[in-house]
Design a protein around this motif. Structure first.
Motif, PDB file in Angstrom:
ATOM      1  N   LEU A 146       0.826  -1.207   0.000  1.00 35.28           N
ATOM      2  CA  LEU A 146       0.000   0.000   0.000  1.00 35.28           C
ATOM      3  C   LEU A 146       0.860   1.256   0.000  1.00 35.28           C
ATOM      4  O   LEU A 146       0.568   2.228  -0.706  1.00 35.28           O
ATOM      5  N   GLY A 147       1.945   1.232   0.779  1.00 37.49           N
ATOM      6  CA  GLY A 147       2.843   2.381   0.792  1.00 37.49           C
ATOM      7  C   GLY A 147       3.512   2.589  -0.548  1.00 37.49           C
ATOM      8  O   GLY A 147       3.624   3.723  -1.045  1.00 37.49           O
ATOM      9  N   SER A 148       3.961   1.506  -1.168  1.00 42.28           N
ATOM     10  CA  SER A 148       4.616   1.610  -2.474  1.00 42.28           C
ATOM     11  C   SER A 148       3.643   2.118  -3.525  1.00 42.28           C
ATOM     12  O   SER A 148       3.997   2.965  -4.365  1.00 42.28           O
ATOM     13  N   ALA A 153       7.268   5.528  -7.871  1.00 42.51           N
ATOM     14  CA  ALA A 153       7.109   5.558  -9.315  1.00 42.51           C
ATOM     15  C   ALA A 153       6.820   4.155  -9.825  1.00 42.51           C
ATOM     16  O   ALA A 153       7.166   3.157  -9.187  1.00 42.51           O
ATOM     17  N   LEU A 154       6.189   4.073 -11.004  1.00 43.21           N
ATOM     18  CA  LEU A 154       5.782   2.773 -11.518  1.00 43.21           C
ATOM     19  C   LEU A 154       6.982   1.848 -11.722  1.00 43.21           C
ATOM     20  O   LEU A 154       6.886   0.648 -11.478  1.00 43.21           O
ATOM     21  N   GLU A 155       8.124   2.388 -12.142  1.00 43.46           N
ATOM     22  CA  GLU A 155       9.301   1.544 -12.360  1.00 43.46           C
ATOM     23  C   GLU A 155       9.696   0.799 -11.089  1.00 43.46           C
ATOM     24  O   GLU A 155      10.053  -0.375 -11.124  1.00 43.46           O
ATOM     25  N   ARG A 156       9.622   1.488  -9.957  1.00 46.20           N
ATOM     26  CA  ARG A 156       9.968   0.858  -8.686  1.00 46.20           C
ATOM     27  C   ARG A 156       8.937  -0.194  -8.296  1.00 46.20           C
ATOM     28  O   ARG A 156       9.279  -1.266  -7.791  1.00 46.20           O
ATOM     29  N   ARG A 157       7.669   0.089  -8.552  1.00 48.85           N
ATOM     30  CA  ARG A 157       6.609  -0.867  -8.226  1.00 48.85           C
ATOM     31  C   ARG A 157       6.730  -2.129  -9.084  1.00 48.85           C
ATOM     32  O   ARG A 157       6.526  -3.249  -8.593  1.00 48.85           O
ATOM     33  N   TRP A 161       7.428  -5.949  -7.721  1.00 49.29           N
ATOM     34  CA  TRP A 161       6.512  -7.054  -8.011  1.00 49.29           C
ATOM     35  C   TRP A 161       7.244  -8.225  -8.660  1.00 49.29           C
ATOM     36  O   TRP A 161       7.006  -9.388  -8.312  1.00 49.29           O
ATOM     37  N   ILE A 162       8.159  -7.933  -9.574  1.00 47.03           N
ATOM     38  CA  ILE A 162       8.923  -9.008 -10.214  1.00 47.03           C
ATOM     39  C   ILE A 162       9.792  -9.729  -9.193  1.00 47.03           C
ATOM     40  O   ILE A 162       9.921 -10.963  -9.205  1.00 47.03           O
ATOM     41  N   LEU A 163      10.402  -8.983  -8.270  1.00 46.81           N
ATOM     42  CA  LEU A 163      11.199  -9.602  -7.216  1.00 46.81           C
ATOM     43  C   LEU A 163      10.338 -10.518  -6.349  1.00 46.81           C
ATOM     44  O   LEU A 163      10.763 -11.633  -5.985  1.00 46.81           O
ATOM     45  N   MET A 164       9.137 -10.082  -6.016  1.00 43.23           N
ATOM     46  CA  MET A 164       8.259 -10.883  -5.170  1.00 43.23           C
ATOM     47  C   MET A 164       7.814 -12.164  -5.879  1.00 43.23           C
ATOM     48  O   MET A 164       7.710 -13.231  -5.260  1.00 43.23           O
ATOM     49  N   LEU A 165       7.542 -12.078  -7.175  1.00 45.20           N
ATOM     50  CA  LEU A 165       7.230 -13.290  -7.933  1.00 45.20           C
ATOM     51  C   LEU A 165       8.443 -14.215  -8.003  1.00 45.20           C
ATOM     52  O   LEU A 165       8.321 -15.437  -7.865  1.00 45.20           O
ATOM     53  N   ALA A 224      14.164  -1.437  -7.041  1.00 43.93           N
ATOM     54  CA  ALA A 224      12.998  -1.495  -6.147  1.00 43.93           C
ATOM     55  C   ALA A 224      13.177  -0.623  -4.915  1.00 43.93           C
ATOM     56  O   ALA A 224      12.200  -0.130  -4.335  1.00 43.93           O
ATOM     57  N   GLY A 225      14.427  -0.418  -4.491  1.00 44.89           N
ATOM     58  CA  GLY A 225      14.712   0.453  -3.350  1.00 44.89           C
ATOM     59  C   GLY A 225      14.117  -0.068  -2.051  1.00 44.89           C
ATOM     60  O   GLY A 225      13.970  -1.275  -1.842  1.00 44.89           O
ATOM     61  N   TYR A 226      13.725   0.859  -1.177  1.00 45.50           N
ATOM     62  CA  TYR A 226      13.229   0.490   0.142  1.00 45.50           C
ATOM     63  C   TYR A 226      11.813  -0.075   0.120  1.00 45.50           C
ATOM     64  O   TYR A 226      11.302  -0.491   1.156  1.00 45.50           O
ATOM     65  N   SER A 227      11.187  -0.094  -1.056  1.00 45.36           N
ATOM     66  CA  SER A 227       9.845  -0.678  -1.130  1.00 45.36           C
ATOM     67  C   SER A 227       9.894  -2.198  -1.000  1.00 45.36           C
ATOM     68  O   SER A 227       8.870  -2.828  -0.759  1.00 45.36           O
ATOM     69  N   TYR A 228      11.074  -2.785  -1.159  1.00 50.43           N
ATOM     70  CA  TYR A 228      11.227  -4.241  -1.083  1.00 50.43           C
ATOM     71  C   TYR A 228      12.274  -4.604  -0.043  1.00 50.43           C
ATOM     72  O   TYR A 228      13.321  -3.958   0.052  1.00 50.43           O
ATOM     73  N   GLY A 229      11.996  -5.645   0.739  1.00 48.94           N
ATOM     74  CA  GLY A 229      13.009  -6.209   1.620  1.00 48.94           C
ATOM     75  C   GLY A 229      12.677  -6.225   3.092  1.00 48.94           C
ATOM     76  O   GLY A 229      13.167  -7.085   3.825  1.00 48.94           O
ATOM     77  N   ALA A 230      11.845  -5.294   3.579  1.00 47.86           N
ATOM     78  CA  ALA A 230      11.592  -5.220   5.020  1.00 47.86           C
ATOM     79  C   ALA A 230      10.795  -6.429   5.516  1.00 47.86           C
ATOM     80  O   ALA A 230      11.178  -7.092   6.486  1.00 47.86           O
ATOM     81  N   ALA A 231       9.666  -6.716   4.871  1.00 49.20           N
ATOM     82  CA  ALA A 231       8.849  -7.861   5.293  1.00 49.20           C
ATOM     83  C   ALA A 231       9.602  -9.169   5.086  1.00 49.20           C
ATOM     84  O   ALA A 231       9.503 -10.089   5.905  1.00 49.20           O
ATOM     85  N   GLU A 232      10.381  -9.234   4.015  1.00 44.64           N
ATOM     86  CA  GLU A 232      11.127 -10.447   3.706  1.00 44.64           C
ATOM     87  C   GLU A 232      12.217 -10.713   4.756  1.00 44.64           C
ATOM     88  O   GLU A 232      12.421 -11.846   5.190  1.00 44.64           O
ATOM     89  N   ALA A 233      12.918  -9.652   5.166  1.00 40.71           N
ATOM     90  CA  ALA A 233      13.950  -9.820   6.189  1.00 40.71           C
ATOM     91  C   ALA A 233      13.338 -10.183   7.538  1.00 40.71           C
ATOM     92  O   ALA A 233      13.899 -10.979   8.292  1.00 40.71           O
TER      93      ALA A 233
END
Length: 265
Positions: A146-148, A153-157, A161-165, A224-233
């Protein structure tokens, strides 16, 4: 009706959450688990195959959305072999507000009906606590989504999403279309295509018809920056090792290597 026989129960190694459980808790579930096969775009909402169940994905990957408008809603998150669907049962609620749709090419999942699940949790408070720990982790993933969606920007989103898949898939090739990514991110297909062209030009992805291959995960993570990694860690620190490389800024605490016993690993 006779109780299921543990001798013929399915192997649980395909689901990281089940593998993370102490053996005494896992064996409360194993005799009651059954394997289901899901095709692309299959749905799991209030019921799975006709009865209320908890579902532990193995090779299937599910996109979770708010249930009211179905696929017209943006994605809230993804659940794959790291987690489960249907955790509202653990809170005494059978009807969930979410709808889960199978992404990629489909796959398998293990499921357990509500009654034996709740009986097992009544026998073991640690089982309920360990399963709810994952539900809390998904809420963190949802908050990141939701924050992302609000500030990125769409490029980061798209990169996130590709990383999560990728996290929830074997290998580096994803059977996904531009339309599917656009629906998940609730944006125009043309905009997603433009992002893919940029990523392909930078040699981060290879894009073919209905197929993406990750060529440089490290650079995709930077995008992806800080939008990815927190929940995963946090998952890696509290539940089980994460299946893919995480950003250095989201590294685990020094004592995270002490894992709970793993069953049938």
């Amino acid at each position: 009706m006779p109780k299921p026989n543990a001798r013929y129960a399915p192997d649980i190694r395909g689901n990281l959450l089940l593998r993370s459980l102490p053996q005494s808790d896992a064996w409360l579930l194993i005799p009651h688990l059954s394997r289901q096969h899901f095709g692309a775009r299959d749905r799991v909402s209030r019921t799975a195959c006709g009865s209320v169940q908890l579902v532990f994905p193995e090779t299937a990957v599910f996109c979770v959305r708010q249930a009211m408008l179905g696929d017209r809603q943006p994605a809230l998150g993804l659940v794959g072999h790291e987690g489960m669907l249907g955790w509202s049962l653990l809170m005494g609620v059978e009807e969930s507000f979410t709808l889960a749709t199978v992404e990629l090419q489909g796959g398998t999942a293990l499921s357990i009906a509500a009654r034996p699940l709740l009986e097992a949790c009544a026998r073991s408070p640690t089982l309920r606590a360990n399963l709810l720990r994952y539900a809390d982790n998904f809420l963190e993933q949802m908050a990141s989504t939701l924050g992302s969606n609000t500030i990125d920007a769409l490029e980061r989103r798209v990169a996130r999403w590709i990383l999560m898949l990728h996290d929830r898939s074997d290998g580096d090739t994803l059977m996904v279309t531009h339309d599917e990514v656009a629906r998940a991110l609730h944006t125009r297909r043309a905009s997603v295509t433009e992002c893919f062209h940029v990523l392909e030009g930078e040699k981060i992805l290879r894009c073919e018809r209905a197929r993406l291959t990750i060529r440089d995960r490290h650079r995709l993570t930077i995008m992806a920056g800080y939008s990815y990694g927190a929940a995963e860690a946090r998952y890696a620190a509290a539940i089980a090792p994460w299946p893919r490389e995480l950003p250095p800024a989201c590294g685990l605490p020094s004592d995270a290597s002490a894992q709970r016993p793993v069953l049938m690993s």
